[in-house]
Motif scaffolding. Structure first.
Motif, short mmCIF file in Angstrom:
data_model
loop_
_atom_site.label_atom_id
_atom_site.label_comp_id
_atom_site.label_asym_id
_atom_site.label_seq_id
_atom_site.Cartn_x
_atom_site.Cartn_y
_atom_site.Cartn_z
N ASN A 29 0.82 -1.22 0.00
CA ASN A 29 0.00 0.00 0.00
C ASN A 29 0.85 1.26 0.00
N SER A 280 -3.84 -7.46 7.63
CA SER A 280 -3.73 -8.50 6.60
C SER A 280 -3.06 -9.77 7.07
N ALA A 338 -12.58 -4.97 3.90
CA ALA A 338 -13.28 -3.69 3.77
C ALA A 338 -12.49 -2.69 2.93
N ASN A 359 -0.18 1.32 9.03
CA ASN A 359 -1.13 1.92 8.07
C ASN A 359 -2.48 2.14 8.73
N SER A 360 -2.95 1.13 9.45
CA SER A 360 -4.26 1.25 10.10
C SER A 360 -4.25 2.37 11.13
N GLU A 363 -4.29 5.68 9.34
CA GLU A 363 -5.58 5.93 8.70
C GLU A 363 -6.62 6.34 9.75
N ASP A 379 5.97 -3.91 15.15
CA ASP A 379 5.87 -2.52 15.61
C ASP A 379 4.53 -2.20 16.27
N GLN A 380 3.58 -3.11 16.15
CA GLN A 380 2.21 -2.80 16.59
C GLN A 380 2.13 -2.48 18.08
#
Ligand code: UDX
Length: 457
Positions: A29, A280, A338, A359-360, A363, A379-380
């Motif tokens: 992305n 993902s 989605a 990314n999430s 966003e 990294d989350q």
């Protein structure tokens, strides 16, 4: 190539960029978003991509796509852990990438290759760029907070300065507040040396690049960016996120996005829906799925839940618990994938329960949606801690997946004053993001200097 096109390229001095994304959704992305932005600035773009998880060329009619073999079977792609896959790809892609790039250099149909831009995890590209004497710029796809944490930990460990007194997961690490032991980025693999090798190769390959692009912005991560800048000096750091906002309309989804949910969202009350998606590649146990289902059902809030095929460990698909559908029919939707940025931008969405992939997270912030955080790995964990304790635009589910805690957390986020305060703070961050993208804003100016820099090569 026909002569008139050749003359046109020479006269216009079209600069041709070759981009190489890592073949995972969270990396494809931002790389294709970057390509879209640079194309809008007049560059010709070739995407060299692996056969595995290849992007759909018809979504990018102005790009030239060049596939290369990667030696991965579908079975391996689905069963190996991601870091092992990254290591394999660094071995298997080098020769095909070299061949394809050499051919592109000698066939100037798209203009002479000015520069390559690759995912930073593809450290093999250093050797190829050196051999072919091409400038190389990197794209990092995680938060600056994660990079800053990793380099601080490196430094503290190497110099014996880490003052961890006990190893309790909840203990704070005094040198890198507000992180706790359990927030340290988790890059575990089946082979413990894999990450060490990757990290070392990556650092070396970064220091020989011409620039380092990050998908973040000053109005969010100025302190962490300062640390990364110092750390990577003298390599220019170009913070020009959020890339998806600069490149709207560029869809890079590997799975089909189910747009039917947008009509359902249209019928909901503003800010009433909690959107749930764990990205993902994260997967959960069947029992966790059941706890989530009952937590959602008992919260009495409308929800839109992404249950990706393969997201329940060991199952392609599992049935939802008995009684769940009857209880939630009027107020819940479950879909397989989605159109996430559009969902987050929808006025009915008031909260995002996320795994905090970068990314999430970005966003959600840039659409002004507060978060419930269930980080999985990499990294989350750092991102989630920053969301809850630095930006204070979300709260973390600290005890995994338990229906009572889930129900309580959803209510706090969606209907309590605490959630409202987070919503106000995230709105401020959204505005910061918008300012960074405007003329004179930090990301806008970073993009302009990147364009000038590439033109000067
Ligand atoms: C991974 C890591 O988790 C992340 O931390 C790292 O920085 C990049 O790679 P992933 O786990 O997929 O990525 O999460 P994330 O970074 O959030 O990327 C997911 C992307 O898929 C987002 O751009 C999101 O918009 C998109 N998406 C997600 C959809 O289009 N539809 C969905 O239903 C869910």
């Amino acid at each position: 190539m026909d002569e008139s096109k050749k003359v046109q390229i020479q006269e216009k001095k079209i600069h041709h960029l070759v981009i190489l994304p890592l073949p995972f959704q969270g990396h494809i992305n931002p790389m294709l978003q970057l390509g879209t932005i640079l194309h809008s600035k007049g560059f010709s773009i070739t995407v060299i991509h692996t056969h595995s998880n290849s992007p759909n060329p018809s979504n990018f009619p102005n790009f030239n796509f060049e596939p290369i073999p990667d030696g991965l079977s579908d079975h391996r792609l689905w069963t190996e852990d991601p870091l092992t896959l990254v290591s394999i790809l660094n071995d298997t892609c080098q020769a095909p990438f070299h061949d394809r790039l050499s051919r592109l250099i000698s066939d100037s149909q798209h203009g002479p290759v000015t520069c390559i831009i690759t995912d930073e995890l593809f450290h093999f590209t250093k050797a190829v760029a050196d051999q072919l004497k091409l400038p190389r710029i990197l794209l990092g796809t995680s938060s600056a907070a994660c990079y800053a944490t990793m380099s601080s930990l490196d430094f503290l460990q190497q110099n014996g300065l880490l003052s961890i007194t006990d190893c309790q997961p909840d203990s704070l690490i005094p040198e890198i507040p507000p992180l706790r032991i359990k927030d340290i980025p988790d890059f575990s693999t089946t082979d413990p040396d894999t990450f060490e090798r990757l990290w070392t190769n990556m650092k070396n390959a970064t220091m020989s690049s011409l620039g380092y692009i990050m998908n973040t912005f000053d109005g969010l991560e100025s302190t962490a960016l300062k640390k990364v800048r110092e750390d990577r000096h003298p390599i220019p750091l170009i913070a020009m996120g959020p890339l998806y906002k600069f490149s709207q309309g560029a869809s890079n989804s590997l799975l089909t996005q189910d747009y039917s949910c947008m009509a359902w969202l249209d019928k909901q009350v503003p800010q009433s829906v909690i959107y749930i998606s764990f990205g993902s590649s994260a997967s959960i146990d069947k029992t966790h799925m059941e706890e989530i289902a009952w937590g959602l059902a008992n919260s009495d809030q409308p929800f839109l839940w992404v249950l990706r095929p393969g997201s329940i460990s060991g199952h392609d698909w599992v049935e939802l618990p008995e009684g769940f559908e009857e209880k939630t029919r009027e107020r819940g939707q479950i879909i397989k994938w989605a159109p996430q940025p559009e969902v987050l931008a929808h006025p009915s969405v008031g909260g995002f329960w996320t795994h905090n992939g970068w990314n999430s997270t970005l966003e959600s912030i840039c659409e002004g949606v507060p978060m419930l955080c269930s980080p999985y790995l990499w990294d989350q964990k750092v991102n989630a801690r920053y969301v809850s304790h630095v930006w204070r635009v979300g709260m973390q589910l600290e005890n995994g997946f338990e229906r009572g805690e889930i129900e309580w957390a959803i209510r706090r986020l969606m209907v309590e004053i605490e959630g409202e305060e987070m919503r106000e703070r995230v709105h401020d961050l959204k505005e910061n993001a918008m300012h960074c993208l405007e003329k004179g804003g930090s990301s806008y100016e970073s993009l302009e200097s990147l364009v000038d820099f590439i033109m000067s090569l």
